[in-house]
Write a protein that holds these residues in place. Structure first.
Motif, short mmCIF file in Angstrom:
data_model
loop_
_atom_site.label_atom_id
_atom_site.label_comp_id
_atom_site.label_asym_id
_atom_site.label_seq_id
_atom_site.Cartn_x
_atom_site.Cartn_y
_atom_site.Cartn_z
N VAL A 1 0.87 -1.17 0.00
CA VAL A 1 0.00 0.00 0.00
C VAL A 1 0.91 1.22 0.00
O VAL A 1 1.71 1.42 0.93
N ALA A 2 0.80 2.03 -1.04
CA ALA A 2 1.66 3.21 -1.19
C ALA A 2 1.27 4.30 -0.20
O ALA A 2 0.13 4.36 0.28
N ALA A 3 2.21 5.18 0.07
CA ALA A 3 1.98 6.32 0.96
C ALA A 3 0.92 7.24 0.36
O ALA A 3 0.84 7.40 -0.86
N SER A 4 0.13 7.86 1.24
CA SER A 4 -0.95 8.71 0.74
C SER A 4 -0.70 10.19 0.99
O SER A 4 -1.53 11.01 0.65
N GLY A 5 0.38 10.55 1.60
CA GLY A 5 0.67 11.96 1.85
C GLY A 5 2.17 12.17 1.99
O GLY A 5 2.95 11.23 2.01
N ASP A 6 2.55 13.44 2.10
CA ASP A 6 3.97 13.78 2.19
C ASP A 6 4.65 13.14 3.40
O ASP A 6 5.75 12.60 3.28
N LEU A 7 4.01 13.20 4.56
CA LEU A 7 4.63 12.65 5.76
C LEU A 7 4.83 11.14 5.62
O LEU A 7 5.91 10.62 5.93
N GLU A 8 3.82 10.43 5.13
CA GLU A 8 3.96 8.98 4.92
C GLU A 8 5.06 8.69 3.91
O GLU A 8 5.85 7.77 4.09
N ARG A 9 5.14 9.47 2.83
CA ARG A 9 6.19 9.27 1.83
C ARG A 9 7.58 9.49 2.43
O ARG A 9 8.51 8.72 2.19
N VAL B 1 8.77 0.59 0.61
CA VAL B 1 8.19 0.34 1.92
C VAL B 1 6.74 0.78 1.85
O VAL B 1 6.45 1.96 1.58
N GLY B 2 5.84 -0.16 2.04
CA GLY B 2 4.42 0.18 2.06
C GLY B 2 4.04 0.73 3.42
O GLY B 2 4.70 0.45 4.43
N VAL B 3 2.97 1.49 3.47
CA VAL B 3 2.58 2.13 4.73
C VAL B 3 2.04 1.13 5.76
O VAL B 3 1.96 1.45 6.95
N LEU B 4 1.69 -0.07 5.33
CA LEU B 4 1.18 -1.08 6.26
C LEU B 4 2.20 -2.17 6.54
O LEU B 4 1.92 -3.11 7.28
N ASP B 5 3.41 -2.05 5.98
CA ASP B 5 4.46 -3.05 6.20
C ASP B 5 4.99 -2.94 7.62
O ASP B 5 5.31 -1.84 8.09
N ASP B 6 5.11 -4.07 8.28
CA ASP B 6 5.64 -4.11 9.64
C ASP B 6 7.16 -3.95 9.60
O ASP B 6 7.86 -4.63 8.85
N ARG C 1 2.28 4.06 8.48
CA ARG C 1 1.00 4.74 8.72
C ARG C 1 0.85 5.09 10.20
O ARG C 1 0.47 6.21 10.54
N ASN C 2 1.17 4.15 11.09
CA ASN C 2 1.06 4.42 12.53
C ASN C 2 2.07 5.46 12.98
O ASN C 2 1.76 6.33 13.81
N LEU C 3 3.29 5.38 12.47
CA LEU C 3 4.30 6.38 12.81
C LEU C 3 3.86 7.77 12.37
O LEU C 3 4.03 8.75 13.10
N ALA C 4 3.28 7.87 11.17
CA ALA C 4 2.81 9.16 10.66
C ALA C 4 1.74 9.74 11.57
O ALA C 4 1.76 10.95 11.86
N LYS C 5 0.83 8.91 12.05
CA LYS C 5 -0.22 9.39 12.97
C LYS C 5 0.40 9.96 14.24
O LYS C 5 0.02 11.02 14.72
N ILE C 6 1.38 9.25 14.78
CA ILE C 6 2.02 9.68 16.03
C ILE C 6 2.82 10.97 15.80
O ILE C 6 2.74 11.91 16.61
N VAL C 7 3.55 11.05 14.71
CA VAL C 7 4.33 12.26 14.40
C VAL C 7 3.38 13.45 14.25
O VAL C 7 3.64 14.54 14.77
N ARG C 8 2.26 13.25 13.55
CA ARG C 8 1.27 14.34 13.39
C ARG C 8 0.74 14.78 14.75
O ARG C 8 0.59 16.00 14.99
N GLN C 9 0.41 13.84 15.60
CA GLN C 9 -0.16 14.17 16.92
C GLN C 9 0.82 14.95 17.78
O GLN C 9 0.42 15.79 18.57
#
Length: 172
Positions: A96-104, A119-124, A162-170
């Protein structure tokens, strides 16, 4: 033949991965699915990326205990498809490809650290081959580039871009 089995078509692709004992490749509803039986432990994500490098294939990889066989020894795609349908998301690996700048940017950091192309956004992180030293490096780079201080525990628990991006945003 049921409607669901009519939608499955087997493909002849060689899965030459050292951790794979047996594999079946089939298409279902337009998606290429690779079901693998590992020799011991095998990461579906690692196998998916191996196939991308060797064959440039976008596939869904699933790890199963065995390939169901028909009486003539051929893989029973109907039973295999039914088993795959019951697997959880953690037992499957789809890019699953990144959907925004931070994820990319975060996916790029992980790719750089782990020396992998995609690296997909859902890859462990651990399934991609990451270890504790890589986590230290990732945490340091996140602090340097985004000004967000993440403990190793948080990086480990986040596990995905994806989870890292959420935490960085928060936290920014």
């Amino acid at each position: 033949m049921s409607a669901s089995s009519a939608a499955r078509h087997e493909h002849a692709i060689t899965i030459d991965h050292p951790d794979v004992r047996a594999a079946a490749v089939y298409e279902e509803n337009g998606e290429l699915i690779v079901a693998v039986v590992p020799k011991s432990y095998a990461s579906a994500t690692g196998i998916r990326e191996h196939l991308w490098k060797r064959h440039a294939l976008q596939v869904l990889v699933v790890v199963v205990d065995e390939l169901p066989a028909m009486t003539d020894g051929a893989v029973d795609l109907t039973r295999l498809g039914e088993e795959v349908a019951t697997l959880t998301a953690s037992q499957k690996s789809r890019y699953v490809a990144a959907s925004g700048d931070l994820e990319r940017q975060l996916a790029g950091l992980l790719g750089e650290i782990l020396e992998i192309e995609r690296v997909g956004v859902l890859d462990d992180f651990m399934d991609l081959g990451g270890n504790s030293m890589d986590m230290v490096q990732l945490s340091t780079l996140i602090m340097e580039r985004f000004g967000v201080d993440l403990s190793l525990e948080i990086v480990f628990e986040a596990a995905t871009v994806r989870n890292l991006a959420k935490i960085v945003r928060q936290r920014s």
